[in-house]
Write a protein that holds these residues in place. Structure first.
Motif, PDB file in Angstrom:
ATOM      1  N   LYS A  49      31.283  44.554  50.010  1.00 39.20           N
ATOM      2  CA  LYS A  49      30.288  43.706  49.351  1.00 39.20           C
ATOM      3  C   LYS A  49      29.638  44.375  48.145  1.00 39.20           C
ATOM      4  N   LEU A  50      29.766  45.703  48.031  1.00 34.57           N
ATOM      5  CA  LEU A  50      29.164  46.396  46.899  1.00 34.57           C
ATOM      6  C   LEU A  50      30.073  47.525  46.441  1.00 34.57           C
ATOM      7  N   LYS A  92      29.931  50.210  43.119  1.00 31.74           N
ATOM      8  CA  LYS A  92      29.114  50.590  41.965  1.00 31.74           C
ATOM      9  C   LYS A  92      29.474  51.996  41.504  1.00 31.74           C
ATOM     10  N   VAL A 126      28.270  47.837  37.980  1.00 32.55           N
ATOM     11  CA  VAL A 126      28.515  47.141  39.245  1.00 32.55           C
ATOM     12  C   VAL A 126      29.755  46.263  39.107  1.00 32.55           C
ATOM     13  N   ARG A 127      30.634  46.341  40.111  1.00 34.14           N
ATOM     14  CA  ARG A 127      31.870  45.565  40.117  1.00 34.14           C
ATOM     15  C   ARG A 127      31.772  44.414  41.119  1.00 34.14           C
ATOM     16  N   GLU A 128      32.781  43.547  41.100  1.00 30.69           N
ATOM     17  CA  GLU A 128      32.772  42.382  41.973  1.00 30.69           C
ATOM     18  C   GLU A 128      33.173  42.755  43.401  1.00 30.69           C
ATOM     19  N   ARG A 129      32.917  41.825  44.307  1.00 27.75           N
ATOM     20  CA  ARG A 129      33.252  41.985  45.722  1.00 27.75           C
ATOM     21  C   ARG A 129      34.771  42.118  45.892  1.00 27.75           C
ATOM     22  N   ILE A 130      35.190  43.001  46.827  1.00 28.01           N
ATOM     23  CA  ILE A 130      36.616  43.231  47.066  1.00 28.01           C
ATOM     24  C   ILE A 130      36.978  42.666  48.442  1.00 28.01           C
ATOM     25  N   LYS A 131      37.884  41.736  48.470  1.00 25.32           N
ATOM     26  CA  LYS A 131      38.304  41.136  49.730  1.00 25.32           C
ATOM     27  C   LYS A 131      39.199  42.097  50.512  1.00 25.32           C
ATOM     28  N   SER A 158      42.679  43.673  49.262  1.00 29.64           N
ATOM     29  CA  SER A 158      42.715  43.615  47.793  1.00 29.64           C
ATOM     30  C   SER A 158      42.298  44.956  47.201  1.00 29.64           C
ATOM     31  N   ASP A 204      40.423  46.810  43.458  1.00 32.33           N
ATOM     32  CA  ASP A 204      39.684  46.653  42.197  1.00 32.33           C
ATOM     33  C   ASP A 204      40.123  47.770  41.264  1.00 32.33           C
TER      34      ASP A 204
END
Length: 313
Positions: A178-179, A181, A208-213, A216, A218
């Motif tokens: 969920k986080l 950074k 800050v980056r997006e949420r990673i499922k 997946s 990043d």
């Protein structure tokens, strides 16, 4: 130094000048003061700019009087630093004593910056850096591994420069991240009597980056963190306060898992690396290169967050 008197003759018994540089650590944590307080001096110089020979008063006419002097500072002084639990300060004090016994006092704080030239440091600091870590999170069917790879263009910077980042985070768990950074972090340690009393961390810049499922990854290319106005790494000559800087990758999975952190230490200096190739090709000197390629802040900080040190008396 200038001294102003009233519209009448002033009788004095001497003009005293005092230069003092010191570091003070004071961590109030419910322990004895002698265990949570320490101090060390770097300068303690006194002189008389105006002396009353034979104990006879010195007569000063009305107006402004100048007392020129020159004082050289030692080359190994630590830089000025103001923190919540400790500080390094330099100041000068003057006192003028009247024949009646009244003493007039004044003081002035001055800033010392002990520069670090990155060109004189370890050559390895100019090389790119890559680091990686694998961390196991979760238990049972939800568990798995988070793999983190990060790269920096070099290991030493100056205020105003950009830290160029590359990173790849692979989420091989059944949980979402969920986080994510990337952050530039300052760590300050306060010591007294050879023991670490307190440590504090500040986040200075963040990406800050997006949420990673789950399953997946990043990938970060050409990311950057701008270095704000900061004192150099460590405080050379000071044994009570230590400063460290690092680029941290903070990963926080869902649920109650602990935050995963990868810390990459870096060095902050005062003078940037010279670009010898550009100096030869374009005839640029160091000053021209700084003006063209390095974005310096207009001012350096003289205070920090948190309570200020007590006023000098």
């Amino acid at each position: 130094m200038k001294l102003g008197t009233s519209n009448k003759v002033f009788k004095s018994h001497g003009l005293h000048f005092h230069v003092l540089g010191e570091c003070t650590v004071n961590v109030a944590k419910g322990v004895r003061r002698d265990k949570s307080y320490d101090k060390e001096n770097y300068i303690d110089f006194r002189m008389k700019l105006l002396d009353d020979f034979d104990n006879k008063p010195i007569l000063l006419s009305a107006g402004v009087h100048c007392f020129p002097f020159k004082l050289g500072l030692p080359v190994s002084l630590p830089s000025t630093f103001l923190g919540q639990h400790g500080w390094i300060q330099y100041y000068c004090k003057t006192s003028l004593q009247e024949s009646s016994g009244i003493t007039h006092k004044n003081q002035q704080v001055f800033i010392v910056l002990n520069p670090i030239d990155l060109n004189l440091e370890d050559p390895l600091l100019s090389d790119p850096l890559e680091a990686s870590v694998s961390h196991r999170v979760g238990v049972g069917p939800l568990g798995g591994t988070i793999r983190c790879n990060v790269g920096l263009d070099k290991r030493a910077y100056v205020p105003g420069e950009n830290i160029l980042l590359t990173g790849e985070i692979h989420n091989q768990t059944k949980l979402a991240i969920k986080l994510l950074k990337y952050a530039l972090v300052e760590t300050v340690q306060f010591y007294a009597h050879g023991k670490l009393l307190h440590q504090e961390r500040r986040e200075l810049a963040a990406l800050v980056r997006e949420r990673i499922k789950s399953g997946s990854r990043d990938v970060l290319q050409n990311g950057h963190l701008t270095v704000p106005p900061l004192p150099p790494t460590n405080l050379l000559g000071c044994h009570l306060i230590r400063i460290r800087y690092s680029v941290c990758i903070l990963i926080e999975p869902n649920l109650m898992e602990r935050q995963v952190a990868l810390r990459v230490p870096i060095t902050l200096g005062t003078y940037p690396y010279r670009r010898d190739d550009q100096d030869q090709d374009q005839g640029e000197n160091l000053q021209q290169w700084v003006e063209n390629y390095v974005r310096y802040p207009s001012t350096l900080p003289v205070s920090r967050t948190g309570p200020n040190p007590p006023q000098l008396e």
